[in-house]
Design an enzyme around this catalytic site. Sequence first.
Site, PDB file in Angstrom:
ATOM      1  N   HIS A 269       0.840  -1.204   0.000  1.00 46.84           N
ATOM      2  CA  HIS A 269       0.000   0.000   0.000  1.00 46.84           C
ATOM      3  C   HIS A 269       0.881   1.263   0.000  1.00 46.84           C
ATOM      4  O   HIS A 269       0.753   2.114  -0.874  1.00 46.84           O
ATOM      5  CB  HIS A 269      -0.916  -0.022   1.226  1.00 46.84           C
ATOM      6  CG  HIS A 269      -1.820   1.160   1.317  1.00 46.84           C
ATOM      7  ND1 HIS A 269      -3.126   1.135   0.887  1.00 46.84           N
ATOM      8  CD2 HIS A 269      -1.614   2.424   1.772  1.00 46.84           C
ATOM      9  CE1 HIS A 269      -3.670   2.325   1.070  1.00 46.84           C
ATOM     10  NE2 HIS A 269      -2.780   3.132   1.612  1.00 46.84           N
ATOM     11  N   GLU A 270       1.769   1.338   0.979  1.00 44.85           N
ATOM     12  CA  GLU A 270       2.615   2.538   1.075  1.00 44.85           C
ATOM     13  C   GLU A 270       3.537   2.646  -0.143  1.00 44.85           C
ATOM     14  O   GLU A 270       3.856   3.737  -0.607  1.00 44.85           O
ATOM     15  CB  GLU A 270       3.427   2.531   2.375  1.00 44.85           C
ATOM     16  CG  GLU A 270       2.589   2.468   3.665  1.00 44.85           C
ATOM     17  CD  GLU A 270       1.464   3.500   3.746  1.00 44.85           C
ATOM     18  OE1 GLU A 270       1.552   4.543   3.082  1.00 44.85           O
ATOM     19  OE2 GLU A 270       0.486   3.237   4.478  1.00 44.85           O
ATOM     20  N   HIS A 273       1.817   4.482  -2.857  1.00 45.83           N
ATOM     21  CA  HIS A 273       1.968   5.925  -2.646  1.00 45.83           C
ATOM     22  C   HIS A 273       3.379   6.360  -3.041  1.00 45.83           C
ATOM     23  O   HIS A 273       3.577   7.394  -3.668  1.00 45.83           O
ATOM     24  CB  HIS A 273       1.744   6.272  -1.165  1.00 45.83           C
ATOM     25  CG  HIS A 273       0.319   6.200  -0.717  1.00 45.83           C
ATOM     26  ND1 HIS A 273      -0.691   6.905  -1.315  1.00 45.83           N
ATOM     27  CD2 HIS A 273      -0.277   5.528   0.305  1.00 45.83           C
ATOM     28  CE1 HIS A 273      -1.841   6.667  -0.687  1.00 45.83           C
ATOM     29  NE2 HIS A 273      -1.618   5.833   0.303  1.00 45.83           N
TER      30      HIS A 273
END
Length: 514
Positions: A269-270, A273
């Site tokens: 997820h990170e 980003h």
Amino acid sequence: MSTHPDHYIKLADHAKKASHLKSVAALLGWDQETYMPGGGADARAEQVALMAGIQHEMLTDPKLGDLIGACTADTSLSQGDTQEAANIREMRRDYDKRTKIPAELVSALAEATSRAQHAWKDAREQSDFAAFKPWLDKVLDLTREKAKCLSDGHGELYDALIDEYEPNAKASEIEAIFTPLKKEISDLVLNIAENGKAPSKAVLNRPITPAKQEAFGRFVAKSCGFDFSRGRLDITTHPFCEGVGPGDTRMTTRYRESSWTDSLYGIMHEMGHGLYEQGLPLGQSHGQSGPHQIGMPCGEAVSLGIHESQSRLWENAVGCSLPFWKWALPHAKEFFGEVMGDQTPETMAAAVTTAEPSLIRVEADEGTYNLHIMIRFELERAILSGDLSTADLPAAWNDAYKTYMGLDVPSDKEGVLQDVHWSFGLIGYFPTYTLGNLYAAQFWAQVRSENADLDNQIAAGNFEPLLAWFRTNVHQHGRRYTPAQLCERATGKPLSNEPLVSYLKDKLYPVYGL
Ligand code: ZN
């Protein structure tokens, strides 16, 4: 050699300095979450407040207003579909918004939200909504004030607040997408809960040491394209990813020995980003002439929704897929050993694909997550407008969870008091999570239609073509287009709920044997 006029060069210089200040502040924040000893907390709070003050001064400096004015008046720069025109347009927008809110309101909000957060913490602990209600009312009053300043009396107040996170989005347009989506997903989730046969998830709780989880997570992130020479991975209680500055993107995660996919998907997820941050065009190395884009809108992420689309895409569409596990499982067996021995790509992909109604948003799975968000969107819009009184909020919350997920909410702690957002005055923030999932699904459908070989590429660990699509269609543009324009340029269509609904059905029904 740049041919830009003096006022544009000065504007770019100002933006770069402001961006460097932001980097320093971000680094203070990152350090506070990762390595700072507890003893530094008081001084750090003062340092952070001091930096925020200097940043605010710089970004509301009348000299900046004059430079933006000069660039706007220079039609050779400010007109047309160019990066320069987009930078000037967006800097005008930012500057006007920042200078619209009176300083007294900014400090009143800062004080009220700081106290409201303390009140919220205690109230949540005690599951006592009545103790939080006066603070919520106070924050709402001030937030309405702020929205009034930003909107100049035009349109719905909620729109002025979403605009901070999702530029140009309108509550009525979001509602038009969310209302049918809520029904579709609720039907899907309730159908699965009633008739579905859940796959075994036992493998997810087999003990894997944090060191092994970290090594595997780093390997996956690197394979997907995260550049560790321009980024880091560290440990925090609440994972995040921060584009600290050019060439410096920092993500964090946490490790639980008995739940190894938490860190894997946390990292993916990170990393999503982070890939976006690493793909923003900050320098001249991207084939641009003229000044840098550091601190300029074309070098910045366009919205929280688009940002979240990148994280969700890598975490869910890629990471929880069969092609991904065809590639990742042999590596997981190398990193983790015997404990993964009985797994196949099919069992792994099924184990990480879930739609189970639950009370807590941050623990929700891919299938149900958007219901949590859409419920919050409806409620916060109603309390902001006054259509719903805060006294009736807990009951409205519980009703919505019953209707859309079939759940009884046993306490406000597990209900209306669970999220910190409202105590911060973050109204209009929640919808960006589901907008992110909507954008992700629409981008995903488009990539697949353009690249028939995508599954084979992923199964072979070749993530480059997928990342290249996002570099070209999303990352390189920064804030040149609005989120809605970006979506339309990349996919040929305005944002709709159809791709997400199809994606969830195609993914969830087979796993649950429906
Ligand atoms: Zn995120």
